[in-house]
Write a protein that holds these residues in place. Structure first.
Motif, PDB file in Angstrom:
ATOM      1  N   TRP A  90      -4.798   1.061   5.092  1.00  0.00           N
ATOM      2  CA  TRP A  90      -5.139   0.863   3.661  1.00  0.00           C
ATOM      3  C   TRP A  90      -6.631   0.572   3.557  1.00  0.00           C
ATOM      4  N   PRO A  91      -7.391   1.479   2.950  1.00  0.00           N
ATOM      5  CA  PRO A  91      -8.846   1.311   2.993  1.00  0.00           C
ATOM      6  C   PRO A  91      -9.377   0.385   1.899  1.00  0.00           C
ATOM      7  N   TRP A  92      -8.510  -0.025   0.965  1.00  0.00           N
ATOM      8  CA  TRP A  92      -9.013  -0.776  -0.179  1.00  0.00           C
ATOM      9  C   TRP A  92      -8.747  -2.257  -0.022  1.00  0.00           C
ATOM     10  N   HIS A  93      -8.622  -2.957  -1.142  1.00  0.00           N
ATOM     11  CA  HIS A  93      -8.579  -4.419  -1.078  1.00  0.00           C
ATOM     12  C   HIS A  93      -7.168  -4.956  -0.912  1.00  0.00           C
ATOM     13  N   ILE A  94      -7.093  -6.242  -0.533  1.00  0.00           N
ATOM     14  CA  ILE A  94      -5.818  -6.957  -0.474  1.00  0.00           C
ATOM     15  C   ILE A  94      -5.932  -8.147  -1.436  1.00  0.00           C
ATOM     16  N   GLY A  95      -4.897  -8.370  -2.260  1.00  0.00           N
ATOM     17  CA  GLY A  95      -4.919  -9.515  -3.168  1.00  0.00           C
ATOM     18  C   GLY A  95      -4.648  -9.103  -4.599  1.00  0.00           C
ATOM     19  N   PRO A  96      -4.702 -10.051  -5.539  1.00  0.00           N
ATOM     20  CA  PRO A  96      -4.370  -9.755  -6.939  1.00  0.00           C
ATOM     21  C   PRO A  96      -5.472  -8.964  -7.641  1.00  0.00           C
ATOM     22  N   VAL A  97      -5.073  -8.327  -8.751  1.00  0.00           N
ATOM     23  CA  VAL A  97      -6.056  -7.518  -9.504  1.00  0.00           C
ATOM     24  C   VAL A  97      -7.188  -8.377 -10.072  1.00  0.00           C
ATOM     25  N   THR A  98      -6.910  -9.658 -10.305  1.00  0.00           N
ATOM     26  CA  THR A  98      -7.922 -10.513 -10.938  1.00  0.00           C
ATOM     27  C   THR A  98      -9.116 -10.793 -10.013  1.00  0.00           C
ATOM     28  N   SER A 106       0.822  -1.213   0.000  1.00  0.00           N
ATOM     29  CA  SER A 106       0.000   0.000   0.000  1.00  0.00           C
ATOM     30  C   SER A 106       0.857   1.265   0.000  1.00  0.00           C
ATOM     31  N   ASN A 107       2.085   1.179   0.517  1.00  0.00           N
ATOM     32  CA  ASN A 107       2.965   2.364   0.519  1.00  0.00           C
ATOM     33  C   ASN A 107       3.384   2.776  -0.892  1.00  0.00           C
ATOM     34  N   ASP A 108       3.293   1.824  -1.840  1.00  0.00           N
ATOM     35  CA  ASP A 108       3.687   2.127  -3.221  1.00  0.00           C
ATOM     36  C   ASP A 108       2.602   2.896  -3.969  1.00  0.00           C
ATOM     37  N   PHE A 109       1.443   3.032  -3.367  1.00  0.00           N
ATOM     38  CA  PHE A 109       0.332   3.648  -4.100  1.00  0.00           C
ATOM     39  C   PHE A 109       0.514   5.159  -4.161  1.00  0.00           C
ATOM     40  N   ILE A 110       0.568   5.686  -5.377  1.00  0.00           N
ATOM     41  CA  ILE A 110       0.728   7.138  -5.527  1.00  0.00           C
ATOM     42  C   ILE A 110      -0.491   7.676  -6.270  1.00  0.00           C
ATOM     43  N   TRP A 111      -0.550   8.958  -6.425  1.00  0.00           N
ATOM     44  CA  TRP A 111      -1.619   9.614  -7.177  1.00  0.00           C
ATOM     45  C   TRP A 111      -3.005   9.396  -6.565  1.00  0.00           C
TER      46      TRP A 111
END
Lengths: 277, 368
Positions: free
Chosen positions: A182-190, A151-156
């Motif tokens: 981190w308010p969003w999801h955990i796991g792969p994009v799929t 989650s630390n890599d998330f920019i913009w």
């Protein structure tokens, strides 16, 4: 004869530290005539040059309709990118471009879009999303799915918040690992694909990121019967010349620098997923 | 006049003299360090007279032959590639200006017209591929184009094949069919000269030549036929792109992983390999930098390096890339195979890997 390998001088207009190893720089070509002739399409890239260090290919993040500036977001991995990260406002560097075939914004008109990015893979797709949202009447529903390692890599954040407010746009964010806030999801994009309400026959998928992630997305989307020619991705290979001469970026019969970097699955199917291709 | 003329052996020097008089620097084959190389030529005596080459996988030796011929050998490690696609050259230079700016300069300098004597059919075919690659794309290469346009080519039909030659399999030789100004057929008594361009004819007309006899023409034809019949290496029936691409996971690649040294000799001697590295070289005071292009090999792990990852990390990946590109995907890029059958990669491979043998194995399961 024009020398296709020689850069033009550019000036750093602004810079921004995104994370510990990510930064953004805003550039302008110092020759006003060359700057005024400079046009790019979403998904194309520039070659950036530092004297004595060499050149690196970097995708263009800025809005293709803004004719005054050129934005790049870069991860510090080697000597050139680390030294690009040290540039201050007013510093000069070399720039040539834009190069390559960008995203299929015309071919995808009239379809729903699924834009999947992983890690800094979002960089080549930012200008795509900006473009698509400005011409939203030409496209259907837009699903933006962004995955990061941590989650630390998330920019913009602000950009994604803005995109989320558009009608017919859904934004899905996920991290392989996240901290407590981190308010969003955990796991792969799929993981989101079952929740996407898409008609495979009128959907275009565009993705960018690590090849492992793209491989999983391609497999999933093909199983959902999205046509091979509507599954697009931006590829990365070693680029020295950017004009199809040096041979370094070859992927099967394709030169990534001039035939790509954006390809559809149909074009790369024979080479797709083979280690060392 | 008939475009074919006969030049007796004792008057062969007049060809060099005539080319010099027409303003050309003359380059031709000669023996150096136990190999045949191309370099500046002023006298016929510099040519490899009475020398022949014995070639085999991983083997190249020069030997004395019975004849007085100048071209009684097949191929050296290099021929004309380094004269157009130079092994190392500066593409442009940058300079730091006092105010912090950077200026960029072209480094293209004038080239002198060069006449090359003794260009083989395989090398002409390779040159034609490089012309396509360097000059016919959206971004023509200024350095290559300038050198290429300064060349006057005097081909020679091969009358003797090395054991490693297989140009009959690629369709590129042993007869030189196009892409030259003049062509020579070497007989024991002299040379049949045939002009293929106006400027080639101009040179012939300046020389004291004789009419060609039917017997001389027959001897030349027989020589070319003999060279063709000496070749025994073959290639699987083409096109090979689909066969090789579909053999991507063939177990045979692993045997190449075990034999190939990844030295890159094959790519260095190949007349069609065009890969490059572009590096920046800075002056000691840090004010000037030269952007240099040099030959690169796909056998070097760095060839496929991207931000901390080597795409083709195994030797088998790199051998597969080279062979699949040269004989397969090249077809899609250039409309023909990237191999001209010169056999250099077989001769100069230190462990004697023979591409024709490897292709036979790799393409076998797909043969009908």
């Amino acid at each position: 004869m024009n020398n296709p390998f020689m850069p033009h001088e550019a000036e750093v207009i602004a810079r921004h530290e995104e994370t510990a190893d990510l930064f953004s720089i805003q550039l302008r070509l110092t020759d006003p005539v060359i700057q005024s002739q400079y046009r790019f399409a979403p998904g194309q890239f520039n070659m950036l040059y530092l004297p004595g260090m060499g050149e690196v290919p970097v995708s263009i993040v800025s809005d293709p309709d803004d004719i005054h500036i050129i934005d790049h977001t870069i991860r510090k991995v080697g000597s050139v990118t680390n030294n690009l990260g040290r540039l201050q406002v007013g510093d000069r560097l070399g720039l040539r471009g834009p190069y390559g075939r960008g995203w299929p914004v015309v071919e995808a008109e009239g379809t729903d879009l699924v834009i999947v990015t992983g890690g800094l893979g979002c960089a080549p797709s930012v200008s795509l999303i900006d473009y698509v949202l400005r011409c939203q009447a030409r496209y259907g529903h837009v699903h933006i799915i962004q995955g990061v390692k941590h989650s630390n890599d998330f920019i913009w954040h602000a950009r994604y918040d803005l995109w989320r407010q558009y009608p017919n746009v859904e934004v899905w964010l996920t991290a392989d690992a996240g901290d407590a806030l981190w308010p969003w999801h955990i796991g792969p994009v799929t993981q989101f694909f079952d929740q996407l309400d898409i008609d495979p026959q009128r959907t275009s998928v565009m993705m960018c990121g690590p090849e492992g992630m793209m491989k999983a997305v391609v497999q999933d989307m093909r199983q959902r019967a999205v046509p091979d020619k509507r599954i697009w991705f931006s590829m990365e290979r070693n680029v020295q010349c950017a004009v199809g001469s040096c041979g370094r970026c070859q992927l099967g019969a394709k030169f990534v620098c001039k035939d790509g970097p954006v390809f559809n699955y149909d074009e790369l199917a024979p080479y797709w997923g083979h280690k060392g291709a | 006049m008939n475009r074919q003329r006969f030049l007796p052996r004792e008057r062969f020097q007049s060809l060099i003299d005539q080319l010099k008089a027409a303003g050309y620097d003359v380059v031709g084959p000669q023996v150096r360090d136990h190999a045949i190389v191309f370099d500046a030529l002023t006298k016929v005596e510099q040519l490899p007279i009475g020398i022949t080459d014995e070639q085999a996988p991983g083997r190249y030796r020069l030997e004395k032959s019975e004849s007085r011929r100048c071209f009684d050998w097949a191929t050296g490690a290099q021929a004309i590639k380094p004269m157009t696609f130079v092994a190392r050259e500066t593409l442009w230079q940058s300079e730091r200006l006092p105010g912090g700016g950077i200026s960029f300069h072209d480094t293209l300098t004038e080239t002198r017209p060069v006449a090359i004597i003794g260009v083989r059919a395989c090398d002409l075919a390779a040159l034609s591929i490089h012309d396509h690659h360097f000059m016919r794309g959206a971004h023509p290469d200024p350095q290559y184009s300038q050198r290429r346009q300064s060349l006057f080519l005097i081909a020679v039909h091969c009358m003797r094949s090395a054991a490693t030659c297989f140009c009959t399999a690629t369709g590129d030789g042993p007869q030189a069919r196009s892409g030259y100004d003049l062509v020579l057929s070497e007989l024991d008594t002299g040379f049949i000269l045939e002009a293929h361009t106006g400027r080639g004819l101009d040179i012939v007309l300046q020389m004291e030549t004789e009419a060609v006899t039917a017997e001389q023409t027959e001897q030349a034809d027989a020589g070319i036929l003999r060279a063709a019949r000496q070749q025994h290496r073959t290639l699987p029936a083409g096109p090979l792109q689909e066969k090789l691409v579909s053999a991507v996971e063939h177990p045979h690649w692993q045997t190449l992983n075990d034999r190939c040294l990844s030295c890159g000799n094959c790519t260095a001697v190949c007349p069609t390999c065009f890969c490059q590295t572009h590096v920046d070289e800075i002056s000691l005071d840090g004010q000037q930098a030269s952007h240099v292009r040099q030959w690169e090999s796909c056998f070097n792990p760095d060839h496929s390096h991207i931000h901390g990852i080597v795409i083709r990390s195994e030797r088998s990946h790199r051998y597969r890339q080279w062979l699949t590109h040269k004989f397969g995907t090249w077809e899609e890029q250039f409309g023909r195979s990237g191999c001209v059958g010169c056999g250099r990669c077989i001769t100069w491979c230190p462990v004697g890997i023979d591409v024709t043998g490897e292709l036979a194995v790799l393409c076998k399961r797909n043969e009908p």
